[in-house]
Scaffold this motif. Structure first.
Motif, mmCIF file in Angstrom:
data_model
loop_
_atom_site.group_PDB
_atom_site.id
_atom_site.type_symbol
_atom_site.label_atom_id
_atom_site.label_comp_id
_atom_site.label_asym_id
_atom_site.label_seq_id
_atom_site.Cartn_x
_atom_site.Cartn_y
_atom_site.Cartn_z
ATOM 1 N N ASP B 308 -37.390 26.502 61.813
ATOM 2 C CA ASP B 308 -36.123 26.321 61.080
ATOM 3 C C ASP B 308 -36.221 26.816 59.634
ATOM 4 O O ASP B 308 -37.270 27.258 59.174
ATOM 5 C CB ASP B 308 -35.688 24.853 61.135
ATOM 6 C CG ASP B 308 -36.685 23.928 60.439
ATOM 7 O OD1 ASP B 308 -37.550 24.426 59.680
ATOM 8 O OD2 ASP B 308 -36.602 22.704 60.663
ATOM 9 N N GLU B 309 -35.089 26.696 58.941
ATOM 10 C CA GLU B 309 -34.998 27.208 57.563
ATOM 11 C C GLU B 309 -35.935 26.496 56.603
ATOM 12 O O GLU B 309 -36.415 27.092 55.645
ATOM 13 C CB GLU B 309 -33.565 27.058 57.045
ATOM 14 C CG GLU B 309 -32.604 28.093 57.583
ATOM 15 C CD GLU B 309 -31.233 27.964 56.948
ATOM 16 O OE1 GLU B 309 -31.022 27.038 56.146
ATOM 17 O OE2 GLU B 309 -30.374 28.790 57.277
ATOM 18 N N GLY B 310 -36.170 25.212 56.861
ATOM 19 C CA GLY B 310 -37.071 24.463 55.984
ATOM 20 C C GLY B 310 -38.481 25.030 56.057
ATOM 21 O O GLY B 310 -39.195 25.085 55.059
ATOM 22 N N THR B 311 -38.849 25.457 57.258
ATOM 23 C CA THR B 311 -40.193 25.998 57.458
ATOM 24 C C THR B 311 -40.309 27.416 56.903
ATOM 25 O O THR B 311 -41.346 27.790 56.354
ATOM 26 C CB THR B 311 -40.542 25.972 58.961
ATOM 27 O OG1 THR B 311 -40.419 24.629 59.420
ATOM 28 C CG2 THR B 311 -41.951 26.468 59.222
ATOM 29 N N THR B 312 -39.245 28.206 57.015
ATOM 30 C CA THR B 312 -39.316 29.587 56.511
ATOM 31 C C THR B 312 -38.930 29.688 55.038
ATOM 32 O O THR B 312 -39.049 30.770 54.444
ATOM 33 C CB THR B 312 -38.390 30.532 57.317
ATOM 34 O OG1 THR B 312 -37.037 30.116 57.130
ATOM 35 C CG2 THR B 312 -38.744 30.521 58.789
ATOM 36 N N TRP B 313 -38.477 28.568 54.449
ATOM 37 C CA TRP B 313 -38.038 28.578 53.048
ATOM 38 C C TRP B 313 -39.106 29.177 52.139
ATOM 39 O O TRP B 313 -38.821 29.967 51.250
ATOM 40 C CB TRP B 313 -37.659 27.147 52.616
ATOM 41 C CG TRP B 313 -37.105 27.035 51.221
ATOM 42 C CD1 TRP B 313 -36.764 28.044 50.372
ATOM 43 C CD2 TRP B 313 -36.822 25.804 50.522
ATOM 44 N NE1 TRP B 313 -36.301 27.521 49.182
ATOM 45 C CE2 TRP B 313 -36.321 26.168 49.241
ATOM 46 C CE3 TRP B 313 -36.954 24.448 50.841
ATOM 47 C CZ2 TRP B 313 -35.952 25.213 48.299
ATOM 48 C CZ3 TRP B 313 -36.578 23.504 49.888
ATOM 49 C CH2 TRP B 313 -36.079 23.886 48.641
ATOM 50 N N TYR B 314 -40.350 28.772 52.376
ATOM 51 C CA TYR B 314 -41.445 29.277 51.539
ATOM 52 C C TYR B 314 -41.427 30.805 51.493
ATOM 53 O O TYR B 314 -41.507 31.414 50.427
ATOM 54 C CB TYR B 314 -42.792 28.787 52.082
ATOM 55 C CG TYR B 314 -43.972 29.408 51.355
ATOM 56 C CD1 TYR B 314 -44.409 28.895 50.147
ATOM 57 C CD2 TYR B 314 -44.625 30.523 51.882
ATOM 58 C CE1 TYR B 314 -45.460 29.487 49.459
ATOM 59 C CE2 TYR B 314 -45.682 31.112 51.207
ATOM 60 C CZ TYR B 314 -46.095 30.585 50.007
ATOM 61 O OH TYR B 314 -47.121 31.179 49.337
ATOM 62 N N PHE B 315 -41.316 31.434 52.659
ATOM 63 C CA PHE B 315 -41.347 32.893 52.706
ATOM 64 C C PHE B 315 -40.047 33.482 52.166
ATOM 65 O O PHE B 315 -40.069 34.480 51.430
ATOM 66 C CB PHE B 315 -41.606 33.373 54.139
ATOM 67 C CG PHE B 315 -42.955 32.950 54.653
ATOM 68 C CD1 PHE B 315 -44.114 33.490 54.105
ATOM 69 C CD2 PHE B 315 -43.085 32.005 55.660
ATOM 70 C CE1 PHE B 315 -45.370 33.103 54.550
ATOM 71 C CE2 PHE B 315 -44.335 31.602 56.108
ATOM 72 C CZ PHE B 315 -45.476 32.160 55.556
ATOM 73 N N ASP B 316 -38.911 32.873 52.524
ATOM 74 C CA ASP B 316 -37.618 33.374 52.049
ATOM 75 C C ASP B 316 -37.562 33.331 50.521
ATOM 76 O O ASP B 316 -37.060 34.255 49.877
ATOM 77 C CB ASP B 316 -36.472 32.546 52.647
ATOM 78 C CG ASP B 316 -36.472 32.590 54.168
ATOM 79 O OD1 ASP B 316 -37.016 33.563 54.731
ATOM 80 O OD2 ASP B 316 -35.950 31.644 54.796
ATOM 81 N N GLU B 317 -38.087 32.246 49.959
ATOM 82 C CA GLU B 317 -38.128 32.101 48.502
ATOM 83 C C GLU B 317 -38.943 33.239 47.863
ATOM 84 O O GLU B 317 -38.576 33.776 46.829
ATOM 85 C CB GLU B 317 -38.727 30.734 48.146
ATOM 86 C CG GLU B 317 -39.250 30.573 46.732
ATOM 87 C CD GLU B 317 -38.166 30.572 45.652
ATOM 88 O OE1 GLU B 317 -36.977 30.479 46.007
ATOM 89 O OE2 GLU B 317 -38.522 30.685 44.465
#
Lengths: 77, 384
Positions: B308-317
């Protein structure tokens, strides 16, 4: 005369890269709505290849974008 | 505020050591003494040097007598002769160096904080650091550069990063990695990423003027711009939880191979020595310049695996943040430093090349193992 104590908006044209925006500038979308800024300094895409518009995502490094003969360290205001 | 330096329950000597063949069970973040703010758990030794070191550090407060076995083990470790540049890269010596450096970060479980500045221990660390730096100098040649101005040096740094022909771990993760490999990636990266930005922060008081302002501008963003939950290390912890890993600081050190410890120790070496401030600045510039596009690919890989987005947030950020940071790091930090202190220009470029080389070594290690169906870790992670 500008007040040195008031934070100024500067836009730096990075060679072959984005426009780096510092200071309290409001970025507006095509409809005039403010685009939320999530960091103090932001980079606006200039090559047109970004996947996260209006922000830069580094794509200019792989799509051959060249900014041409601009002032290398020009603050456009 | 507390000023505790001695652990509440000092560990008696000799320290009982876990079997090296298995990851020890550790408590979860919710009930553990090692939350994101905790000390690094004492790792399992990987040989005589790390065994002697951990035994000494956990036997009591700083005392030269306790270090005698470490001195003896180092004398046998091959760190003096021509073989030193290889010997210093061993699992055993790199783990020992990680532990010695960790005293400057969050500390190590069961180790008195007063060891940090103990002259005897610092002398032993220097005996490892000398061949370690020599090893990096042998591994990474000095890049040539004609430019002496900020824009020219920045351009050279971008070129170095663009020419980097190391294997692409991010492309593999985007297209091919399976769920377990994605978990391995985060475990492997966690030794650094849970203290993300810290090694480069050592450079702040060593700089002045424009380069200092630029480094602080980058680091403030790394540390969440004043919001702890947005701190990059915290976003990484969130990604770890998202794939079912424990997010405790140092939790997976035992699983991580020497090649990855080398990458982390390199940052500490460059960051903790003022004379190498040009190199840590160059390291940061190269790190930022090779992050935004790979981060997008990593994010795509984790999305492909259903996270989910919470998990990919690190990379998206990092896609967005590092596209900003690479400009600041290249021009205002590294470029201006080279311009203002011309004697540091070559160190800046060398530090960048070191970053590309050691990070590339990690990627090559991981891909070589994954492509033949093996784990990239010393011990595979326990089941989901």
């Amino acid at each position: 005369m500008t007040d040195e104590r008031t934070p100024q908006v500067t836009v730096t044209a990075c060679p072959d890269g984005p426009l780096l925006v510092r200071g309290p500038a409001t970025i507006l979308d095509a409809d005039g709505r403010p685009v939320p800024r999530r960091r103090a300094t932001v980079a606006l895409c200039r090559c047109g290849g970004t996947a996260v518009p209006p922000w830069c995502d580094g794509t200019h490094k792989v799509n051959g974008y060249r900014s041409g003969p601009e002032p290398q360290d020009g603050s456009l205001s | 505020m507390t000023t505790t330096s001695l652990p509440a329950n000092p560990v008696p000597h000799p320290v009982p050591q876990p079997a090296p063949h298995a990851l020890r069970p550790k408590t979860s973040a919710s009930d553990a003494p090692h939350g994101p703010t905790g000390r690094m758990p004492a790792p399992a030794p990987r040989g005589p040097v790390s065994e002697a070191l951990l035994g000494a550090l956990r036997a009591g407060g700083p005392d030269d007598a306790l270090l005698a076995p470490v001195t003896g083990a180092l004398a046998q470790a091959g760190l003096e002769g021509p073989e030193a540049v290889e010997a210093v890269l061993s699992e055993d010596v790199q783990l020992a160096l990680l532990v010695m450096y960790e005293l400057h970060y969050r500390g190590v479980d069961g180790v008195d904080d007063a060891w940090e500045w103990h002259p005897g221990l610092l002398a032993l660390r220097a005996r490892v650091e000398r061949p370690f730096e020599a090893s990096l100098r042998a591994r990474v040649p000095q890049p040539a550069c004609e430019a002496t101005d900020a824009a020219g040096v920045a351009e050279r740094l971008f070129a170095l990063a663009a020419q980097d022909d190391g294997p692409s771990l991010s492309r593999y993760v985007a297209k091919k990695a399976d769920a377990e490999q994605a978990r391995e990636l985060l475990a492997l990266k966690s030794v650094y990423q849970l203290k993300e930005a810290d090694p480069h922060t050592w450079a702040i008081p060593r700089l002045s003027g424009a380069p200092k302002a630029a480094l602080v501008e980058i680091q403030a963003d790394e540390y969440g711009g004043g919001q702890a939950g947005r701190m990059h290390a915290e976003l990484f912890a969130r990604a770890m939880r998202g794939v079912g890993l424990e997010d405790c600081y140092g939790r997976y050190v035992d699983a991580v191979p020497a090649v990855s410890l080398v990458a982390v120790n390199t940052m500490s070496l460059l960051g903790l020595h003022r004379r190498l401030r040009g190199a840590i600045v160059g390291h940061l510039a190269a790190f930022e310049m090779t992050s935004s596009i790979p981060s997008r690919l990593y994010g795509n890989g984790f999305r492909r695996l259903g996270h989910d987005e919470g998990t990919t947030w690190y990379f998206d950020e990092h896609v967005e943040a590092d596209a900003v940071h690479e400009q600041i790091a290249g021009r205002d930090l590294a470029g201006r430093l080279a311009e203002e202190e011309p004697g540091l220009r070559d160190d800046v470029l060398w530090g960048a090349a070191v970053c590309l080389a050691v990070e590339g070594d990690v990627a090559a290690w991981v891909l070589e193992r994954w492509q033949r169906g093996a784990s990239a870790l010393r011990v595979p992670l326990a089941g989901a």
